[in-house]
Design a protein around this motif. Structure first.
Motif, PDB file in Angstrom:
ATOM      1  N   MET A 118     -11.771 -16.451   3.390  1.00 55.03           N
ATOM      2  CA  MET A 118     -12.220 -17.360   2.316  1.00 55.03           C
ATOM      3  C   MET A 118     -12.694 -18.727   2.846  1.00 55.03           C
ATOM      4  O   MET A 118     -13.204 -19.531   2.095  1.00 55.03           O
TER       5      MET A 118
ATOM      6  N   GLY B  86      -1.418  -9.457   8.500  1.00 48.08           N
ATOM      7  CA  GLY B  86      -2.232 -10.091   7.454  1.00 48.08           C
ATOM      8  C   GLY B  86      -2.720 -11.455   7.922  1.00 48.08           C
ATOM      9  O   GLY B  86      -1.906 -12.349   8.179  1.00 48.08           O
TER      10      GLY B  86
ATOM     11  N   LEU C 207      -9.516  -7.003   9.025  1.00 42.55           N
ATOM     12  CA  LEU C 207     -10.929  -7.406   8.954  1.00 42.55           C
ATOM     13  C   LEU C 207     -11.404  -7.978  10.298  1.00 42.55           C
ATOM     14  O   LEU C 207     -10.579  -8.219  11.181  1.00 42.55           O
TER      15      LEU C 207
ATOM     16  N   THR D 221      -7.869  -4.546  13.287  1.00 43.32           N
ATOM     17  CA  THR D 221      -6.692  -3.746  13.626  1.00 43.32           C
ATOM     18  C   THR D 221      -5.866  -3.549  12.359  1.00 43.32           C
ATOM     19  O   THR D 221      -5.477  -4.536  11.727  1.00 43.32           O
TER      20      THR D 221
ATOM     21  N   GLU E  55      -4.781  -8.311  11.897  1.00 46.44           N
ATOM     22  CA  GLU E  55      -5.664  -8.418  10.727  1.00 46.44           C
ATOM     23  C   GLU E  55      -6.673  -7.264  10.726  1.00 46.44           C
ATOM     24  O   GLU E  55      -7.330  -7.001  11.736  1.00 46.44           O
TER      25      GLU E  55
ATOM     26  N   GLY F 222      -4.576 -13.539   6.167  1.00 43.99           N
ATOM     27  CA  GLY F 222      -4.913 -14.441   5.056  1.00 43.99           C
ATOM     28  C   GLY F 222      -4.169 -15.757   5.281  1.00 43.99           C
ATOM     29  O   GLY F 222      -3.504 -15.936   6.311  1.00 43.99           O
ATOM     30  N   PRO F 223      -4.243 -16.684   4.318  1.00 40.20           N
ATOM     31  CA  PRO F 223      -3.592 -17.976   4.525  1.00 40.20           C
ATOM     32  C   PRO F 223      -2.070 -17.885   4.732  1.00 40.20           C
ATOM     33  O   PRO F 223      -1.510 -18.663   5.501  1.00 40.20           O
ATOM     34  N   THR F 224      -1.394 -16.920   4.074  1.00 37.68           N
ATOM     35  CA  THR F 224       0.066 -16.833   4.244  1.00 37.68           C
ATOM     36  C   THR F 224       0.413 -16.480   5.692  1.00 37.68           C
ATOM     37  O   THR F 224       1.237 -17.139   6.326  1.00 37.68           O
TER      38      THR F 224
ATOM     39  N   ALA G 293      -9.697 -16.425  -6.856  1.00 43.34           N
ATOM     40  CA  ALA G 293      -8.619 -15.976  -5.957  1.00 43.34           C
ATOM     41  C   ALA G 293      -7.270 -16.288  -6.608  1.00 43.34           C
ATOM     42  O   ALA G 293      -7.165 -17.238  -7.395  1.00 43.34           O
ATOM     43  N   PRO G 294      -6.256 -15.472  -6.321  1.00 42.21           N
ATOM     44  CA  PRO G 294      -4.937 -15.750  -6.912  1.00 42.21           C
ATOM     45  C   PRO G 294      -4.259 -16.920  -6.209  1.00 42.21           C
ATOM     46  O   PRO G 294      -3.538 -16.746  -5.231  1.00 42.21           O
TER      47      PRO G 294
ATOM     48  N   PHE H 254       0.850  -1.211   0.000  1.00 44.36           N
ATOM     49  CA  PHE H 254       0.000   0.000   0.000  1.00 44.36           C
ATOM     50  C   PHE H 254       0.878   1.251   0.000  1.00 44.36           C
ATOM     51  O   PHE H 254       0.462   2.307   0.479  1.00 44.36           O
TER      52      PHE H 254
HETATM   53  P1  NAD Z   1      -4.614 -12.317   1.322  1.00 46.57           P
HETATM   54  O1  NAD Z   1      -4.970 -11.239   0.383  1.00 46.57           O
HETATM   55  O2  NAD Z   1      -5.356 -13.593   1.255  1.00 46.57           O
HETATM   56  O3  NAD Z   1      -4.747 -11.769   2.833  1.00 46.57           O
HETATM   57  C1  NAD Z   1      -4.163 -10.562   3.239  1.00 46.57           C
HETATM   58  C2  NAD Z   1      -4.813 -10.105   4.532  1.00 46.57           C
HETATM   59  O4  NAD Z   1      -4.123  -8.955   4.998  1.00 46.57           O
HETATM   60  C3  NAD Z   1      -6.267  -9.701   4.328  1.00 46.57           C
HETATM   61  O5  NAD Z   1      -7.082 -10.457   5.206  1.00 46.57           O
HETATM   62  C4  NAD Z   1      -6.285  -8.211   4.654  1.00 46.57           C
HETATM   63  O6  NAD Z   1      -7.465  -7.800   5.315  1.00 46.57           O
HETATM   64  C5  NAD Z   1      -5.073  -8.065   5.564  1.00 46.57           C
HETATM   65  N1  NAD Z   1      -4.516  -6.705   5.556  1.00 46.57           N
HETATM   66  C6  NAD Z   1      -4.279  -5.915   4.479  1.00 46.57           C
HETATM   67  N2  NAD Z   1      -3.734  -4.741   4.864  1.00 46.57           N
HETATM   68  C7  NAD Z   1      -3.619  -4.782   6.205  1.00 46.57           C
HETATM   69  C8  NAD Z   1      -3.117  -3.867   7.178  1.00 46.57           C
HETATM   70  N3  NAD Z   1      -2.627  -2.670   6.844  1.00 46.57           N
HETATM   71  N4  NAD Z   1      -3.154  -4.222   8.481  1.00 46.57           N
HETATM   72  C9  NAD Z   1      -3.641  -5.432   8.838  1.00 46.57           C
HETATM   73  N5  NAD Z   1      -4.119  -6.340   7.962  1.00 46.57           N
HETATM   74  C10 NAD Z   1      -4.105  -6.031   6.660  1.00 46.57           C
HETATM   75  O7  NAD Z   1      -3.032 -12.542   1.144  1.00 46.57           O
HETATM   76  P2  NAD Z   1      -2.118 -13.821   1.390  1.00 46.57           P
HETATM   77  O8  NAD Z   1      -2.429 -14.506   2.652  1.00 46.57           O
HETATM   78  O9  NAD Z   1      -0.732 -13.325   1.172  1.00 46.57           O
HETATM   79  O10 NAD Z   1      -2.506 -14.770   0.189  1.00 46.57           O
HETATM   80  C11 NAD Z   1      -2.323 -14.365  -1.173  1.00 46.57           C
HETATM   81  C12 NAD Z   1      -2.989 -15.379  -2.082  1.00 46.57           C
HETATM   82  O11 NAD Z   1      -2.326 -16.647  -1.988  1.00 46.57           O
HETATM   83  C13 NAD Z   1      -4.449 -15.620  -1.714  1.00 46.57           C
HETATM   84  O12 NAD Z   1      -5.200 -15.793  -2.867  1.00 46.57           O
HETATM   85  C14 NAD Z   1      -4.402 -16.916  -0.952  1.00 46.57           C
HETATM   86  O13 NAD Z   1      -5.599 -17.670  -1.086  1.00 46.57           O
HETATM   87  C15 NAD Z   1      -3.229 -17.643  -1.588  1.00 46.57           C
HETATM   88  N6  NAD Z   1      -2.628 -18.539  -0.572  1.00 46.57           N
HETATM   89  C16 NAD Z   1      -3.252 -19.716  -0.344  1.00 46.57           C
HETATM   90  C17 NAD Z   1      -2.767 -20.555   0.653  1.00 46.57           C
HETATM   91  C18 NAD Z   1      -3.488 -21.841   0.933  1.00 46.57           C
HETATM   92  O14 NAD Z   1      -4.364 -22.202   0.167  1.00 46.57           O
HETATM   93  N7  NAD Z   1      -3.152 -22.557   1.977  1.00 46.57           N
HETATM   94  C19 NAD Z   1      -1.638 -20.186   1.399  1.00 46.57           C
HETATM   95  C20 NAD Z   1      -1.044 -18.949   1.142  1.00 46.57           C
HETATM   96  C21 NAD Z   1      -1.553 -18.130   0.146  1.00 46.57           C
END
Ligand code: NAD
Ligand code: FAD
Length: 455
Positions: A244, A199, A238, A268, A236, A201-203, A350-351, A147
């Motif tokens: 997801m 973050g 949200l 947060t 996070e 998300g899954p990572t 989703a990517p 960002f």
């Molecule tokens: P993501 O986009 O899935 O999640 C990022 C998270 O960061 C979001 O929930 C968002 O609300 C949060 N966020 C963003 N800005 C923020 C901030 N300033 N402060 C706090 N929180 C903030 O990203 P990812 O986890 O890196 O995943 C990327 C892609 O790779 C996704 O499509 C995911 O499905 C995929 N992936 C899948 C797996 C799996 O299937 N096990 C594992 C890793 C990644």
């Protein structure tokens, strides 16, 4: 079993004795593939090199199995076990595939050429050049989303590439050793042993889970004087992590994290990043400082500079800032003979590796059809259809979660049995017998000897 042993033996034999391949044929069209990740490799594995000359351009001369990358940050799996050299992958092709370890810096859709730069530290006389294509396949993936926040690139670690996992590992052990340094102040010990993941998300979730296992199983054993000081916080923006997944699995993950003493700060949002602390807007809309030793940044994807440059060149057709717009046949809008797959595109899916792989396989079938149509055969190319096979994530303490499609509905499962399933799915999705063998060996090694705590 017999099939598996046969396949393994063939894989080992051809790795040592690559088959003889046909040279480039000037009468065939040339397909240039940008990238060596999920999309590029699934396309490369399936494209028929009897029909095309194929050139691959990527700054990485290997494929990386990203789903197991979080396990590499703590040494459950060794980095090389999830890397597959590109030349191993192309050795099965009937025609030699040219590979240039380089970065594509520009694409000219009008002259149908790309500019490439050698990325190796040791350069020869030529390190920049231009190559032509008849068809271009963009599979360059995505960049880390920051960002534009100052401090993120300087002080945080991402988790996308091999070097990210190495950097996390080194910083983590640096924090632990510095916390144990003679006469260290208690405030510094607390800060250094506070690992913050941004973050949910899954990572971010999978990284926090792996880190927890490492702290519990290994670091607390080898650093007993620091054992009660380690802390993990997941931030996070949200209201919950893993949006997801089904609400049942979100709850299960959050309660598992609670049991594992991983603090989850939802609603947060990180607002500022400094070298020793982050400032967040908490759920009460107050700006709060959080000191950290290690900061891992996992807030999703954004387009790479190359993708943005291309979108700017064909801006009339490329109207989304989030990635390349493609049609149902993976054709890039506004650029003839150019296709794009995977995370560099903006699509309704989703990517994920799952999407990139299916798009790569589909695109190879499109090229097969194009070759037959050119020969005069009557072939109809059908549009791409994504088939969702489910979502899986590791959440720590030998537990995983899975949302799986079942009879037009969805089944949500979580726990230790799901973890066994998670492992078997990833092992079966690996591209080579060699990688499977290495990963299973690493799992056994870390169970028997524990993880390595050296820097
Ligand atoms: P993501 O986009 O899935 O999640 C990022 C998270 O960061 C979001 O929930 C968002 O609300 C949060 N966020 C963003 N800005 C923020 C901030 N300033 N402060 C706090 N929180 C903030 O990203 P990812 O986890 O890196 O995943 C990327 C892609 O790779 C996704 O499509 C995911 O499905 C995929 N992936 C899948 C797996 C799996 O299937 N096990 C594992 C890793 C990644
Ligand atoms: P990538 O696999 O990222 O490949 C991009 C390629 O392009 C790389 O080889 C890169 O070196 C190359 N490249 C970059 N710039 C250039 C340039 N200028 N010129 C030429 N080449 C270039 N998805 C799942 O479905 N399941 C999972 O369990 C899962 N786990 C994940 C865990 C982690 C830690 C991460 C980070 C991601 C995970 N994903 C998972 C998401 C998945 O990895 C991506 O969706 C997938 O890698 C996208 O494939 P891609 O081919 O588009 O890009």
């Amino acid at each position: 079993v017999v099939g598996g042993i046969g396949y393994g033996a063939y894989d080992i034999y051809t790795k040592r004795h690559p088959i003889e391949q046909k040279p480039f044929d000037p009468t065939k069209r040339t397909v240039v593939i940008l990238g060596s990740g999920w999309g590029a490799v699934s396309f490369l594995k399936s494209i028929n090199t009897d029909d095309y000359n194929v050139v691959v351009v990527s700054p990485r001369n290997y494929f990386l199995f990203t789903p197991l990358l979080p396990s590499c940050t703590v040494g459950t799996i060794e980095l090389r076990s999830i890397m597959e050299p590109l030349r191993f992958i192309t050795r099965h092709k009937s025609r030699n595939v040219k590979f240039y370890e380089s970065e594509c810096t520009d694409i000219d859709p009008e002259s149908k050429t790309i500019s490439i730069t050698d990325v190796s530290d040791i350069k020869g006389a030529v390190s920049n050049t231009t190559i032509p294509y008849d068809y271009l396949v963009m599979a360059v993936g995505a960049d880390n989303q920051t960002f534009g926040m100052a401090g993120v690139r300087e002080y945080a670690c991402f988790l996308k590439e091999i070097w990210d996992a190495q950097k996390i590992r080194t910083r983590l052990m640096d924090c632990v050793e510095s916390a144990g340094f003679a006469s260290q102040t208690p405030e510094e010990v607390d800060r250094l042993l506070h690992m913050v993941v941004v973050g949910g998300g899954p990572t971010g979730v999978e990284y926090a889970a792996e880190l927890h296992d490492f702290l519990k199983d290994d670091l607390e054993v080898w650093y007993p004087e620091l054992a009660d000081k380690f802390r993990i916080t997941l931030v996070e923006a949200l209201p919950n992590v893993l949006p997801m997944f089904s609400s049942q699995l979100i709850q299960y993950t959050e309660s598992t994290f609670k049991q594992n003493k991983i603090e989850v700060l939802t609603k947060t949002m990180v607002k500022q990043v400094g070298d020793k602390e982050i400032k967040v807007m908490d759920a009460n809309k107050e700006l709060v400082s959080i000191p950290y030793g290690l900061l891992v940044w996992a807030t999703g994807n954004c387009p790479r500079p190359l993708t943005r440059k291309l979108m700017a060149r064909i801006k009339e057709a490329q109207t989304s800032p989030r990635g390349l717009l493609v049609d149902d046949y993976m054709r890039v809008a506004g650029a003839p003979d150019m296709y794009a797959i995977g995370d560099c595109t903006f699509s309704k899916y989703a990517p994920t590796a799952q999407v990139a792989t299916q798009q790569g396989l589909y695109l190879a079938s499109v090229f097969e059809h194009l070759a037959r149509i050119e020969e005069g055969q009557n072939k109809k190319i059908t549009p791409f259809e994504y088939s969702h096979q489910g979502s899986l994530a590791y959440i720590g303490s030998d537990k995983a979660i899975a949302d799986l499609p079942f009879l037009n509905g969805n089944v949500s499962i979580g726990g230790v049995a799901t973890y066994v399933f998670w492992r078997s799915v990833y092992i079966s999705n690996m591209f080579s017998f060699r990688n499977r063998f290495l990963v299973v060996g690493d799992w056994m090694k870390s169970k028997v000897f524990g993880r390595d705590v050296s820097r």
